[in-house]
Structure formats: C-alpha cells, structure tokens
Design a protein around this motif. Structure first.
Motif, mmCIF file in Angstrom:
data_model
loop_
_atom_site.group_PDB
_atom_site.id
_atom_site.type_symbol
_atom_site.label_atom_id
_atom_site.label_comp_id
_atom_site.label_asym_id
_atom_site.label_seq_id
_atom_site.Cartn_x
_atom_site.Cartn_y
_atom_site.Cartn_z
ATOM 1 N N GLU A 60 -4.889 -1.833 -5.104
ATOM 2 C CA GLU A 60 -5.598 -0.438 -4.810
ATOM 3 C C GLU A 60 -6.024 -0.371 -3.245
ATOM 4 O O GLU A 60 -6.641 0.643 -2.790
ATOM 5 C CB GLU A 60 -6.821 -0.484 -5.865
ATOM 6 C CG GLU A 60 -6.486 0.053 -7.105
ATOM 7 C CD GLU A 60 -7.434 -0.562 -8.275
ATOM 8 O OE1 GLU A 60 -8.868 -0.514 -7.716
ATOM 9 O OE2 GLU A 60 -7.127 -0.612 -9.383
ATOM 10 N N GLY A 61 -5.647 -1.292 -2.825
ATOM 11 C CA GLY A 61 -5.960 -1.339 -1.006
ATOM 12 C C GLY A 61 -7.502 -1.766 -0.864
ATOM 13 O O GLY A 61 -7.813 -1.333 0.334
ATOM 14 N N ASP A 62 -8.139 -2.321 -1.660
ATOM 15 C CA ASP A 62 -9.425 -2.832 -1.359
ATOM 16 C C ASP A 62 -9.329 -3.684 -0.420
ATOM 17 O O ASP A 62 -8.099 -4.595 -0.017
ATOM 18 C CB ASP A 62 -10.303 -3.469 -2.597
ATOM 19 C CG ASP A 62 -10.701 -2.350 -3.384
ATOM 20 O OD1 ASP A 62 -10.965 -2.803 -4.670
ATOM 21 O OD2 ASP A 62 -10.414 -1.217 -3.201
ATOM 22 N N ALA A 63 -10.505 -4.360 0.224
ATOM 23 C CA ALA A 63 -10.523 -5.452 1.339
ATOM 24 C C ALA A 63 -10.466 -6.494 0.656
ATOM 25 O O ALA A 63 -10.790 -6.892 -0.645
ATOM 26 C CB ALA A 63 -12.062 -5.420 1.972
ATOM 27 N N TYR A 64 -9.799 -7.656 1.259
ATOM 28 C CA TYR A 64 -9.509 -9.025 0.817
ATOM 29 C C TYR A 64 -10.860 -9.602 0.930
ATOM 30 O O TYR A 64 -11.558 -9.444 1.693
ATOM 31 C CB TYR A 64 -8.534 -9.742 1.811
ATOM 32 C CG TYR A 64 -6.952 -9.264 1.590
ATOM 33 C CD1 TYR A 64 -6.093 -9.923 0.942
ATOM 34 C CD2 TYR A 64 -6.719 -7.801 2.058
ATOM 35 C CE1 TYR A 64 -4.895 -9.703 0.698
ATOM 36 C CE2 TYR A 64 -5.341 -7.520 1.872
ATOM 37 C CZ TYR A 64 -4.500 -8.281 1.091
ATOM 38 O OH TYR A 64 -3.191 -8.023 0.741
ATOM 39 N N GLU A 65 -11.030 -10.614 0.002
ATOM 40 C CA GLU A 65 -12.444 -11.408 0.006
ATOM 41 C C GLU A 65 -12.301 -12.552 1.139
ATOM 42 O O GLU A 65 -11.174 -12.999 1.327
ATOM 43 C CB GLU A 65 -12.776 -11.785 -1.371
ATOM 44 C CG GLU A 65 -13.301 -10.689 -1.868
ATOM 45 C CD GLU A 65 -13.585 -10.988 -3.661
ATOM 46 O OE1 GLU A 65 -13.072 -12.140 -3.909
ATOM 47 O OE2 GLU A 65 -14.092 -10.189 -4.386
ATOM 48 N N GLN A 91 0.675 -1.267 -0.030
ATOM 49 C CA GLN A 91 0.053 -0.021 0.063
ATOM 50 C C GLN A 91 0.922 1.240 0.009
ATOM 51 O O GLN A 91 0.295 2.473 -0.213
ATOM 52 C CB GLN A 91 -0.991 0.067 1.322
ATOM 53 C CG GLN A 91 -2.254 -0.805 0.824
ATOM 54 C CD GLN A 91 -2.462 -1.971 1.972
ATOM 55 O OE1 GLN A 91 -1.974 -1.706 2.935
ATOM 56 N NE2 GLN A 91 -3.228 -2.931 1.571
ATOM 57 N N GLY A 92 2.109 1.176 0.249
ATOM 58 C CA GLY A 92 2.936 2.372 0.196
ATOM 59 C C GLY A 92 2.607 3.389 1.335
ATOM 60 O O GLY A 92 3.344 4.249 1.734
ATOM 61 N N THR A 93 1.967 2.957 2.420
ATOM 62 C CA THR A 93 1.458 3.764 3.659
ATOM 63 C C THR A 93 2.775 3.610 4.844
ATOM 64 O O THR A 93 3.629 2.766 4.749
ATOM 65 C CB THR A 93 0.401 3.250 4.311
ATOM 66 O OG1 THR A 93 0.355 1.930 4.470
ATOM 67 C CG2 THR A 93 -0.977 3.568 3.492
ATOM 68 N N PRO A 94 3.100 4.884 5.460
ATOM 69 C CA PRO A 94 4.250 4.976 6.216
ATOM 70 C C PRO A 94 4.230 4.017 7.439
ATOM 71 O O PRO A 94 3.032 3.930 8.182
ATOM 72 C CB PRO A 94 4.350 6.339 6.738
ATOM 73 C CG PRO A 94 2.917 6.711 6.494
ATOM 74 C CD PRO A 94 2.289 6.051 5.325
ATOM 75 N N VAL A 137 22.196 1.784 6.189
ATOM 76 C CA VAL A 137 20.701 1.385 6.768
ATOM 77 C C VAL A 137 19.780 2.162 5.700
ATOM 78 O O VAL A 137 19.879 3.350 5.334
ATOM 79 C CB VAL A 137 20.382 1.918 7.793
ATOM 80 C CG1 VAL A 137 19.006 1.458 8.333
ATOM 81 C CG2 VAL A 137 21.502 1.250 9.085
ATOM 82 N N CYS A 138 18.889 1.353 4.985
ATOM 83 C CA CYS A 138 17.826 1.770 4.248
ATOM 84 C C CYS A 138 16.758 1.555 4.661
ATOM 85 O O CYS A 138 16.285 0.458 5.267
ATOM 86 C CB CYS A 138 18.209 1.318 2.624
ATOM 87 S SG CYS A 138 19.732 1.935 1.999
ATOM 88 N N SER A 139 15.652 2.313 4.335
ATOM 89 C CA SER A 139 13.973 2.111 4.725
ATOM 90 C C SER A 139 13.572 1.160 3.905
ATOM 91 O O SER A 139 14.014 0.831 2.764
ATOM 92 C CB SER A 139 13.417 3.334 4.785
ATOM 93 O OG SER A 139 13.480 3.948 3.659
ATOM 94 N N GLY A 140 12.762 0.174 4.437
ATOM 95 C CA GLY A 140 11.959 -0.662 3.487
ATOM 96 C C GLY A 140 11.210 0.176 2.508
ATOM 97 O O GLY A 140 10.842 1.247 2.610
ATOM 98 N N ILE A 141 11.039 -0.541 1.307
ATOM 99 C CA ILE A 141 10.279 0.044 0.155
ATOM 100 C C ILE A 141 9.004 -0.518 -0.420
ATOM 101 O O ILE A 141 8.741 -1.602 0.105
ATOM 102 C CB ILE A 141 11.362 0.241 -0.918
ATOM 103 C CG1 ILE A 141 11.651 -1.077 -1.171
ATOM 104 C CG2 ILE A 141 12.398 1.182 -0.816
ATOM 105 C CD1 ILE A 141 12.595 -1.269 -2.706
ATOM 106 N N VAL A 142 8.268 0.032 -1.083
ATOM 107 C CA VAL A 142 7.097 -0.520 -1.685
ATOM 108 C C VAL A 142 7.691 -1.687 -2.728
ATOM 109 O O VAL A 142 8.557 -1.219 -3.753
ATOM 110 C CB VAL A 142 6.176 0.551 -2.449
ATOM 111 C CG1 VAL A 142 4.964 -0.173 -3.102
ATOM 112 C CG2 VAL A 142 5.927 1.609 -1.490
#
Ligand SMILES: Cc1cc2nc3c(=O)[nH]c(=O)nc-3n(C[C@H](O)[C@H](O)[C@H](O)COP(=O)(O)OP(=O)(O)OC[C@H]3O[C@@H](n4cnc5c(N)ncnc54)[C@H](O)[C@@H]3O)c2cc1C
Ligand code: FES
Lengths: 405, 117
Positions: free
Chosen positions: B112-117, B56-59, B95-100
């Motif tokens: 797109e971040g929709d709910a899992y079924e 999702q790319g959220t922090p 050190v590097c931050s984790g990425i998408v």
C-alpha cells in the motif's frame, strides 16, 4: 576472446582513452571496455567557451582521442558493462562483463564520476532528471528535454550546463536551491552557495560578476551580499538565478507539471506564506559529482575519504598506482576534476603501466615525472575548479608540494 | 506532446543526416535515428514514461541518462532489465515498458506504499 592482453582499461572517457594511447604507444596490447554506446565518456557532452574564445567541444575532443587510440591499435568495445574483477595470483586480473570474462596482466579503472542525488518530494516523476542527463540529451543526443524547465541546485556543473541548455534554445523558468533537508545541508544554504558561486563568477555572464566582485572581500561583506541579493534573482543567460528561493516539491500527475517554490531566509528555511507554483514540463536536479569507484572496492582496493575530491577515492599515488599489484586508477575516480586533468592523469597511468610491464620500449622515469608535472599544470589552469582545495588535498595525499615550475 | 530534436545548434551545427530506424514500444511503432539510444528516441517522440514502479505502480522515466541510476529499466525482445539510456534503437526491435510485478512475499502494508519500518 582476445588472448595475451597487457592491459584492460575500464571506461572509455578521457582518462581511459589517453591511458590506452600512452601505453599502446609503448607497445602494450590494450583493450578498452565501456558500457555507453559511444566512446568518450562525459567528455562527449561538454561544450564550454574558454577565455581565449576557443570552444571546447567534447564531441570533437573525444573523436580525436578515439582516432589516436585506433591509430595505435587499441581495441575499443562499447556496450560492455564491467560487473566485477578479481586478482588471479601473480598472473593478473580477471574481469567479468555482460559479454563474458576477459583477463589481462594490468587493469586500469577509469570509470569517472556520477551525480549525487538531491531528493525532494516528486522527484521520481517522469520529466525529472539529473542536470547531466539534460546535458547529454541536449549536446550528444540532440533531443529537446522539454519546453520549459526548472533547475534545482547551483554549483559549477549546473551553471555550465544551464548555459549549454540556453545555447541550444531550451527555456528555463528559474534556477532555485534544493529544499533544506539532512541530505542537502550545504547545497541548500544560500550563504554557502553564494560563496561558491562567487568563486566561479568569471564563468558567468557579467551580471553575477558585477554583483559578486564588490563582495569578494571578507565574510562580513559576503553576509551583506546575501541580504542585497535580489529576491527575484539575477538574470543569467536570460534565466533568473534565485538564490533566495528553494524548491519545496515537484508536482504533477503522470509527469512533471511544475515546481512549488518558496522564499527562504538566510538559513535556507522557507518563509511561511511565500509559496508559489512555477509551471514547467521538466526539472533538472544538480546535486554535484562524486567519484564512481565501486569497481575499485570490488577489487579490494583500500579507500581514502577526501571531501575536496568528491568523497571516497581508491588509495593511489601520484603515478596512479594503487596498493594492489597490476591495478591502476585515473581520471575522476581519483577525484572530481575537469577533463583536461583526466587526460593528463591517463597519460601518467599509461606510462606507469608500461614501465611496470617491462616492455622493451619502456618509458623512462623522467618521462613519467614530466607527465606527472603536466597533471599539476592542467589542475592549476583548469577553467572549471570543482573545489577550491583540490591542489592542497592532492599534495597531502601524494606527499607533494605546490611547485609547478 | 512531442519535444522534438535540436535540429540546428549555434556551435555544434546542424544535426547530421542519419538513416531512420523503426522499433516497437509497447506495440507502437517509434521512429528513431540510427545509432541513438531508446531513451533518446522515445523522448524525441514525447514519451517520458518507461516503466511503472514494480511495487507502487507509479510512473518512472530516465533520471541520469548515462547508465548509473537504473531508473530506465525496459524489456527488450522479452528480456527484462535493459537500461533504455544505454540500449540502441534498431529496426524491428520489440521494446516493452517495465511493469508492476506481483509482490506475494511483501507484507500487505508495503504494497500500500506505507513507510518501511
Ligand atoms: C554527468 C556529468 C557531466 C559532466 N560535465 C562536465 C562538464 O561539463 N565539464 C567538466 O569539466 N567536467 C564535467 N564532468 C566531469 C567529468 O567527469 C570529467 O570532465 C571527465 O569526463 C572525467 O573523465 P574520466 O575519463 O575520468 O571519466 P568519464 O568521462 O566519466 O568516463 C568514464 C567512462 O567509464 C564508463 N564506465 C563507468 N562504469 C563502467 C562499468 N562498470 N563498465 C563499463 N564502463 C563503465 C562510462 O560509461 C564512461 O564512459 C561531468 C561529469 C558527469 C558525471
Ligand atoms: S537513466 Fe539512469 S540508468 Fe538509464
């Protein structure tokens, strides 16, 4: 790799260290593995004042245990994560770690407890952390977790840590309940929470105690207490304990900016139109503790369910033996209790292991009985009781009784 | 914003003197106390975001601070999956931050971040 180990202890917390000391004193060669950079486990973050005024300083207590362990030639290695273990015939156990395999005749799993999650919208934002994370940052790492926080969740651990944060000069805007949802059923019920708060009112500053003492009597009084509990909260350590408000969501863009809260009714349901925003740059979530027991499951140990002890615990008896040969457990993996109980349980485990390994200096059954007796005493005298029914539950589990003598 | 350290504590006393070390976080030099975790050093320097959620790319930042939750995954010297709360800062560490990450096998709606079924 070290050859001919008698015992590998997984977890350098109070239980693991005291077991290592007890068994090494009987002549066993012991290796202790822990993934945290420092030995001491969750003891490190603890800082409570006991009724006689003595400060229980976890860092000092841990240093003492580590010193005793090294005096008895215990090898402690930190930064080692145990990922699996397997029984190898009659010869013992093989342990897999991020630093390669180890083997020994006996294994003690003393991995302690973990914090239950208490999910609510916004809880993945940077700046939201478990209350234990804030404890370790504050007391062990000495880094300020933020400038102004909100604590979500009221239980014995969060109350202890709130006082520690305040002691370190960290500002807290409010302590509120978690939102009512299927995962937070009891923790979001103001009546349930008030009853449990009153149980440890002796730990809290006078305001709550004075309020609570008059309502301890019966359940009718307690229902009344909730009605009389001030909406804006009772101030403890200069922080309002808002039993009649709950968090609705944590808000923020790239990190925490505040917490939306609402007044709640006696069932914990938000009252429409009462929402407001508390500004904050960090949030601590306090969902309580459960035994961290995955490794015992991987080893094939059967489990028992005991809500009084925090959930599923590996089957074990009062001597800390599991049904699997050569596998032992001690400390919070057997149920959530305070560190002094964990130390006493570790001693029991260490003696049992020494007896089972048949060393020349083997402890006697009487010594083991004395050590088991000490566990009961520590349990009875513990300042922090995580559940009112721990003793009854232990008695049921071990087939023992209340007699402490 | 920097949150800084608890220099003086009424019970634990003053913060003990230690050597300073310097590591890189996403190329930026970060000063740390020798023997402290990368998570603690970053927070002391006001850095809360350790990675982006892989899909999702959220922090995301630390959650438990003791190795249990795996929320603090970072890359150290090119190897991913280290826990910032258990890894020690040391001189010159990259050190590097984790990425998408790319998620080519996920159905589009999950990305797109929709709910899992
Ligand atoms: C966040 C937190 C805060 C707490 N605060 C308090 C408090 O303020 N007061 C109080 O009375 N009690 C507190 N407790 C309860 C605490 O569990 C006990 O007081 C006591 O520390 C339990 O001792 P233990 O030896 O069983 O486990 P711990 O002290 O938890 O030690 C277990 C050790 O095992 C290690 N470990 C776990 N899994 C692995 C693995 N796979 N590989 C390698 N190492 C591993 C851990 O790193 C840890 O060092 C707290 C518990 C937690 C989780
Ligand atoms: S913050 Fe939970 S594992 Fe590092």
């Amino acid at each position: 790799m070290i050859d001919r180990l008698d015992l590998i202890v997984i977890g350098a917390g109070p239980a693991g260290l005291s077991a290592a000391i007890a068994s090494a004193r009987c002549g066993l060669r012991v290796l202790v593995l822990d993934e945290f950079p420092r030995p001491g486990g969750r003891l490190l973050g603890q800082l409570h004042q006991e009724p006689d005024g003595f400060w229980w300083n976890g860092i000092k207590e841990a240093q003492q245990l580590v010193r005793q362990a090294s005096e008895n030639s215990v090898d402690i290695r930190t930064g080692v994560s145990v990922t699996a273990l397997e029984q190898i015939g009659q010869t013992g156990w093989k342990i897999w770690t991020n630093r390669g395999p180890f083997s020994a005749k006996h294994v003690l799993i003393a991995t302690g407890a973990a914090e239950s999650a208490c999910p609510l919208p916004g809880w993945t934002l940077p700046g939201v952390m478990s209350i234990g994370a804030a404890q370790v940052m504050t007391n062990v790492q000495r880094v300020r977790v933020g400038n102004r926080g909100v604590v979500v969740g009221m239980n014995v651990l969060s109350m202890a840590i709130v006082s520690e944060l305040r002691l370190a000069g960290i500002e807290l805007a409010a302590i509120v309940l978690p939102p009512k949802n299927p995962l937070n059923v009891r923790a979001s019920d103001p009546g349930d929470v008030l009853r449990s708060l009153l149980r440890f009112a002796h730990l809290a500053p006078n305001a709550l105690f004075r309020f609570g003492a008059s309502f301890l009597g019966n359940s009718l009084m307690q229902r009344m207490a909730l009605k009389l509990y001030p909406r804006r909260g009772i101030r403890m350590w200069n922080t309002p304990l808002q039993l009649r408000r709950s968090a609705v969501e944590i808000v923020g863009g790239s990190c925490v900016e505040g917490v939306r809260i609402a007044d709640i009714d006696s069932e914990g349901v938000p009252i429409p139109g009462t929402e407001r925003l508390i500004e904050a740059d960090f949030v601590c979530i306090a969902g309580g503790l459960y035994p961290l027991a995955e490794l015992a499951a991987v080893a094939g140990c059967p489990f028992r369910y005991a809500p009084e002890l925090g959930g599923h615990v590996p089957a074990h008896d009062e001597s800390m033996r599991t049904p699997l040969q050569g596998l032992y457990v001690a400390g919070n993996i057997t149920g959530v209790e305070s560190a002094k109980v964990a130390i006493a349980q570790g001693q029991v485990a260490g003696l049992s292991i020494a007896i089972d390994s048949g060393v020349p200096d083997s402890p006697t059954e009487t010594e083991l009985q004395t050590a088991m007796h000490r566990v009961k005493q520590m349990r009875r005298d513990a300042l922090i009781q995580f559940d009112p029914d721990i003793t009854a539950c232990r008695n049921r589990m071990y087939g023992t009784n209340d007699a402490i003598g | 914003m920097s949150y800084g350290r608890i220099e003086n504590h009424p019970i634990l006393g003053p913060l003990p003197e230690t050597r300073r070390v310097c590591f890189l976080f996403d190329g930026r030099p970060i000063e740390a106390r020798e023997g402290e975790s990368i998570a603690a050093a970053l927070l002391a320097n006001g850095i809360r975001t350790l990675r982006a959620h892989e899909e999702q790319g959220t922090p995301r930042g630390i959650y438990c601070n003791i190795g249990h939750c795996m929320e603090c995954r970072i890359t150290i010297e090119g190897v991913s999956g280290f826990r910032a709360c258990l890894s020690l800062a040391s001189d010159g560490l990259d050190v590097c931050s984790g990425i998408v990450l790319p998620t080519p096998f996920q159905p589009a709606k999950l990305r797109e971040g929709d709910a899992y079924e």
